[in-house]
Design an enzyme around this catalytic site. Structure first.
Site, PDB file in Angstrom:
ATOM      1  N   TYR A 121     -27.317  62.033  13.976  1.00 16.57           N
ATOM      2  CA  TYR A 121     -26.944  62.098  15.391  1.00 16.57           C
ATOM      3  C   TYR A 121     -26.120  63.349  15.687  1.00 16.57           C
ATOM      4  O   TYR A 121     -26.410  64.099  16.635  1.00 16.57           O
ATOM      5  CB  TYR A 121     -26.152  60.845  15.753  1.00 16.57           C
ATOM      6  CG  TYR A 121     -25.732  60.761  17.203  1.00 16.57           C
ATOM      7  CD1 TYR A 121     -26.635  60.400  18.196  1.00 16.57           C
ATOM      8  CD2 TYR A 121     -24.412  61.024  17.570  1.00 16.57           C
ATOM      9  CE1 TYR A 121     -26.237  60.304  19.518  1.00 16.57           C
ATOM     10  CE2 TYR A 121     -24.008  60.930  18.892  1.00 16.57           C
ATOM     11  CZ  TYR A 121     -24.922  60.572  19.861  1.00 16.57           C
ATOM     12  OH  TYR A 121     -24.522  60.487  21.172  1.00 16.57           O
ATOM     13  N   ASN A 144     -30.658  63.087  29.268  1.00 15.47           N
ATOM     14  CA  ASN A 144     -29.687  62.072  28.887  1.00 15.47           C
ATOM     15  C   ASN A 144     -30.155  61.191  27.728  1.00 15.47           C
ATOM     16  O   ASN A 144     -29.338  60.713  26.947  1.00 15.47           O
ATOM     17  CB  ASN A 144     -29.375  61.188  30.102  1.00 15.47           C
ATOM     18  CG  ASN A 144     -28.751  59.870  29.709  1.00 15.47           C
ATOM     19  OD1 ASN A 144     -27.592  59.800  29.316  1.00 15.47           O
ATOM     20  ND2 ASN A 144     -29.539  58.799  29.800  1.00 15.47           N
ATOM     21  N   THR A 178     -21.333  51.386  26.629  1.00 12.83           N
ATOM     22  CA  THR A 178     -22.781  51.243  26.752  1.00 12.83           C
ATOM     23  C   THR A 178     -23.318  50.400  25.593  1.00 12.83           C
ATOM     24  O   THR A 178     -22.576  50.004  24.698  1.00 12.83           O
ATOM     25  CB  THR A 178     -23.470  52.614  26.733  1.00 12.83           C
ATOM     26  OG1 THR A 178     -23.226  53.230  25.446  1.00 12.83           O
ATOM     27  CG2 THR A 178     -22.943  53.521  27.836  1.00 12.83           C
ATOM     28  N   LYS A 195     -27.094  66.633  18.090  1.00  6.78           N
ATOM     29  CA  LYS A 195     -26.302  67.032  19.247  1.00  6.78           C
ATOM     30  C   LYS A 195     -25.763  68.455  19.089  1.00  6.78           C
ATOM     31  O   LYS A 195     -25.605  69.180  20.086  1.00  6.78           O
ATOM     32  CB  LYS A 195     -25.162  66.038  19.471  1.00  6.78           C
ATOM     33  CG  LYS A 195     -25.629  64.657  19.900  1.00  6.78           C
ATOM     34  CD  LYS A 195     -26.409  64.693  21.220  1.00  6.78           C
ATOM     35  CE  LYS A 195     -26.753  63.303  21.721  1.00  6.78           C
ATOM     36  NZ  LYS A 195     -27.430  63.312  23.031  1.00  6.78           N
ATOM     37  N   SER A 197     -24.468  65.848  25.500  1.00  6.33           N
ATOM     38  CA  SER A 197     -24.121  66.108  24.107  1.00  6.33           C
ATOM     39  C   SER A 197     -23.231  64.981  23.586  1.00  6.33           C
ATOM     40  O   SER A 197     -23.328  63.843  24.040  1.00  6.33           O
ATOM     41  CB  SER A 197     -23.438  67.478  23.989  1.00  6.33           C
ATOM     42  OG  SER A 197     -23.184  67.800  22.638  1.00  6.33           O
TER      43      SER A 197
END
Length: 251
Positions: free
Chosen positions: A150, A85, A183, A154, A136
């Site tokens: 990023y 994660n 988040t 992924k 992902s």
């Protein structure tokens, strides 16, 4: 016998929610987590004293990953699932302002730490006919302004799931995008990376999601990851990239 699950990046956000989902009453599971911040790990241990154990360390440090695997196998003799994660978004920068070293640093966290953990855990996952579950992102298949590092990392994660599925007859793998989740990463996008590195029209999507209360609670994708870890990856989804709400996950 309890399912033994390793989870990275458990100190907050989706990772923390995954632990909560795995250790809900009625789930026969134990979790071994890793993160750099010890205080949240102590809080999790206090909440789940008999079913949660942890290693305080950097996922880029092979010795920390080895300890995570070693501790689980020493006590329980097996590992059923790994949920990778942990991840970072920085650097957010367009192609006219590239910092190759920053990209390498991100790849170390988002991709090579997964390869490293898999290299240590695969023998144990293989014995258990276990699951490798990779967090992902929709950015792996769609371009977002300034998110080249990023998104590329992924995309590599997706391909690693395909590779494991093709080359291992005993371990299944899947890459699952969690959607846009409320988040700290979203806070950073709105307050740090967006204003400094993204054009207003690109940032607007994320500020609107927050303003309209359309961000997902971390428990929503966490429930999907936990279910895959406990129930196993369906044969039809082995090696596949999917979104958290894909109908094929509903079973």
């Amino acid at each position: 016998m309890s399912k033994v699950v390793l989870v990275t990046g458990v100190s907050r956000g989706i990772g923390r929610a995954i632990v909560d989902e795995l250790l809900k009453p009625g789930n026969d599971a134990v979790v071994y987590g890793i993160a750099r911040s010890e205080e949240p790990l102590k809080e999790l241990k206090a909440t789940y004293p008999d079913t949660f154990s942890y290693v305080t360390g950097d996922i880029n440090d092979p010795s920390s990953l080895k300890k995570l695997v070693h501790d689980a196998v020493k006590v329980h003799g097996k590992i059923d699932s790994v949920i990778a994660n942990a991840g970072v978004l920085d650097p957010v920068q367009d192609v006219n302002h590239l910092d190759a070293n920053a990209w390498k640093k991100l790849f170390n966290v988002n991709f090579f730490s997964i390869v490293s953990l898999a290299s240590i855990a695969m023998p144990h996952l293989s014995k258990a006919h276990g699951s490798l579950i990779l967090v992902s992102s929709g950015a792996s298949v769609k371009s977002y302004y300034g998110w080249g590092a990023y998104g590329a990392s992924k995309a590599a994660v997706n391909h690693f799931a395909m590779t494991v599925a093709q080359e291992s007859s005993t371990v299944k793998a899947i890459a699952v995008a969690p959607g846009v989740v409320d988040t700290q990463m979203q806070v950073d996008i709105r307050d740090v990376f967006g204003p400094n590195s993204m054009p207003p029209e690109a940032l607007k999507r994320f500020t609107d999601l927050k303003k309209n209360n359309e961000l997902l609670h971390p428990s929503v994708p966490a429930a999907v990851y936990a279910r895959l870890a406990l129930k196993g990856i369906p044969n039809t989804l082995n090696g596949v990239y999917v979104r958290y709400n894909d109908e094929r996950l509903s079973s």
